[in-house]
Design an enzyme around this catalytic site. Structure first.
Site, mmCIF file in Angstrom:
data_model
loop_
_atom_site.group_PDB
_atom_site.id
_atom_site.type_symbol
_atom_site.label_atom_id
_atom_site.label_comp_id
_atom_site.label_asym_id
_atom_site.label_seq_id
_atom_site.Cartn_x
_atom_site.Cartn_y
_atom_site.Cartn_z
ATOM 1 C CG PHE A 1 -0.428 0.437 2.512
ATOM 2 C CD1 PHE A 1 0.205 -0.444 3.362
ATOM 3 C CD2 PHE A 1 -0.571 1.757 2.928
ATOM 4 C CE1 PHE A 1 0.696 -0.038 4.597
ATOM 5 C CE2 PHE A 1 -0.090 2.178 4.159
ATOM 6 C CZ PHE A 1 0.551 1.281 4.997
ATOM 7 C CE LYS A 2 3.944 1.045 4.694
ATOM 8 N NZ LYS A 2 4.245 1.633 5.940
ATOM 9 C CG ASP A 3 4.169 0.661 -4.366
ATOM 10 O OD1 ASP A 3 5.324 1.075 -4.200
ATOM 11 O OD2 ASP A 3 3.885 -0.536 -4.555
ATOM 12 C CG LEU B 1 6.422 6.172 -0.108
ATOM 13 C CD1 LEU B 1 6.809 4.898 0.622
ATOM 14 C CD2 LEU B 1 7.438 7.266 0.168
#
Ligand code: PLP
Ligand SMILES: N[C@@H](CCOP(=O)(O)O)C(=O)O
Length: 549
Positions: A128-130, A133
């Site tokens: 989910f960080k994509d 980021l």
């Protein structure tokens, strides 16, 4: 909305002429969006929050927008065209989500009963960080190009990003920043405590501006080193430090978008039973509290939410806070023997961190909880009937005192009854053991032939418990799926190895991960000492710049 107060209880502000930011600890205020994005952490050690949470005007009319258009509408409430012209912002957003494999970026699927799964893992690193980021990487680039126009050599603004990761932030940040001009990235991960795929995703990226540091310690040690570097005037005067962790406000902001998006997806998928305006629950696997905090902001902006369900693994500081009002780094938990004690088969380290099957959430102290604490304290202060400046000052003082106790005594609380009650009105919490995590992966595989990653399984189990409570079955629950199961082969295999016909490589492994272990890797081991890390950062940035200039 009337008399200048929004429905969410905060001062009304429907359009951001120029949104300003303040530190949760009160010594820094009046900053622009660009300043807080580039600074990351406030100089008083606090986290940046907007001075006003804007209401989303006519948010209901966003129902049929694409992810990119929706993101533009949400982000525009915080980023004025005077800071980033609309066309530029649209372009940054478009490029950020063009790297996702799913057409609607964060698809919502029906899982079981009233539980829906929000798949957040369709970006380049399968986590989910994509979502945040990819955006933050492009935002850094945009600001740096603008600041460096016409400048050469040492006059150029060079950003030195230092980040801590328990696995996923690291690879997502590296993919968001690799090869970008005027940025060096140092990612600190706890040596041997991230999954093999996560380690490979980070260390096989060989761009000159990427530096992986394996720290002898746990994730909290890495996070403490990062915060110590930000607090150090020495490195701050010579290097301009930047943050990619969720201490960076842009991370939280970008994540608010998928709360709106999933709500609208649900309304489109269930037109007969779910109408715009109806309430929904969100279950969120939580560690550093960034993901769920983004939902809280979406709610503050107007999204109808019945409850946020905080789902923790056995590192349960958040769950204990909601149960007791105390925020403590596990006072009774510790080691009886070298290497830690075992409980339910979970390895406990001497530092109090349990090594679980959901390692990205093996965190003792959740950094973003500070932001929520500020809002809770602000709301409490507001009941005294003083002016807004006074309320904010009180909130910052309270937060500073709680955080100081956390640092010096290992915890604080119990907090005032009213503060805890306010927290409980919006959030509930669940702690999910490793055994329950495995059982959940297994049962969803058997029931609906879906393979959950262990972090997502923690969220789904919490969602099921929430649904089982009185009234719970009547409200749809959106459970956030935070990573692709292939990133956590060990846990998934442990859960499913005895299931007939289950084969990890055929059923789970994406082509992108095949052969990763054969690639060249680069990382450096480093001891758990922020001064050692500081010298290493200086040395490697110098080397990198020599090669460029
Ligand atoms: C896969 C996964 N799930 C859940 C979390 C917890 O999210 P947060 O730290 O925002 O609470 C993380 C780490 O941040 C993660 O990598
Ligand atoms: N689970 C995270 C830990 C860092 O959290 P962040 O959201 O503050 O960057 C990780 O995977 O690295």
């Amino acid at each position: 909305m009337s008399n200048g107060v929004a429905a969410n209880g905060f001062p009304a502000k429907t359009h951001t002429a120029s949104q300003r930011y303040l530190s949760t600890r009160g010594d820094d205020s009046g900053l622009s969006f660009e300043e807080v994005v580039l600074k990351g952490l406030a100089s008083d050690g606090g986290l940046y929050i907007p001075e006003h949470v804007p209401s989303a005007p006519q948010w209901e009319s966003w129902k049929d927008l694409s992810f990119v258009d929706l993101a533009f509408n949400v982000l525009s409430l915080y980023i004025s065209p005077s800071e980033i012209p609309d066309e530029d912002l649209k372009d940054i957003i478009r490029r950020s989500y063009s790297t996702f494999r799913a057409e609607d970026v964060t698809p919502l699927i029906h899982l079981q009963d009233n539980i829906h799964l929000l798949e957040l893992f369709h970006g380049p690193t399968f986590a989910f960080k994509d979502v945040a980021l990819q955006f933050l990487g492009n935002l850094f680039e945009y600001f740096l190009v603008r600041r460096n126009e016409g400048k050469t050599g040492r006059d150029r603004y060079h950003l030195t990003v230092v980040g801590a990761t328990s696995g996923d932030t690291g690879s997502a940040a590296i993919y968001g920043l690799r090869g970008k001009q005027d940025v060096s990235v140092f990612m600190l991960h706890p040596k041997g405590r991230v999954s093999p795929i996560q380690e490979l995703q980070m260390t096989t990226v060989l761009d000159a501006n990427v530096h992986n540091l394996a720290v002898t310690g746990n994730f909290d040690n890495c996070q403490d080193i990062v915060k110590a570097l930000f607090a150090d005037p020495d490195i701050n005067s010579t290097h301009k430090l930047g943050a990619v962790n969720s201490i960076n406000w842009a991370r939280i902001l970008a994540q608010t978008v998928y709360y709106f998006h999933s709500y609208f997806s649900l309304a489109r998928q269930q037109p007969d039973s779910f109408k715009i305006g109806d309430k929904v629950r969100f279950a969120v696997p939580s560690g550093n509290f960034g993901d769920i905090l983004a939902g809280y902001f979406a709610h503050r902006m107007g999204l109808p939410v019945d409850k946020f369900v905080i789902a923790t693994n056995e590192n349960d500081i958040l769950d204990r806070f909601w149960k007791t009002g105390r925020y403590e780094k596990n006072p009774t938990f510790g080691s009886a023997a070298e290497g830690g004690v075992e409980s339910d088969g979970v390895k406990a380290h001497e530092d109090g961190v349990k090594e679980t099957l959901s390692p990205a959430m093996d965190i003792l102290v959740s950094s973003n909880f500070e932001r929520l604490l500020w809002f809770l304290a602000y709301q409490f202060a507001s009941s005294a009937g003083m002016d807004d400046e006074w309320n904010k000052k009180q909130a910052s003082q309270e937060v500073s005192s709680w955080l100081s106790d956390l640092k010096t005594k290992g915890g604080f609380g119990p907090v005032y009854k009213d503060v805890l009650e306010t927290a409980r009105r919006t959030f509930e919490s669940e702690r999910v053991s490793d055994q329950e995590t495995l059982d959940t992966i297994r049962s969803l595989y058997k029931d609906v032939n879906y393979v959950l990653d262990p972090h997502t399984a923690v969220g789904v189990e919490a969602a099921r418990r929430s649904a089982a409570r009185p009234g719970g079955a009547d409200v749809p629950i959106i459970s956030l799926s935070t990573a692709h199961p292939a990133k956590f082969a060990g846990a998934v295999t442990l859960a499913l190895q005895d299931e007939e016909g289950f084969e990890f490589d055929a059923k789970v492994l994406p082509a992108e991960f095949v052969g990763l272990d054969k690639k060249e890797k680069r990382m450096r081991d480093v001891e758990n000492d922020w001064k050692v890390v500081r010298e290493l950062v200086k040395e490697e940035v110098e080397e990198e710049l020599k090669g460029l200039r």
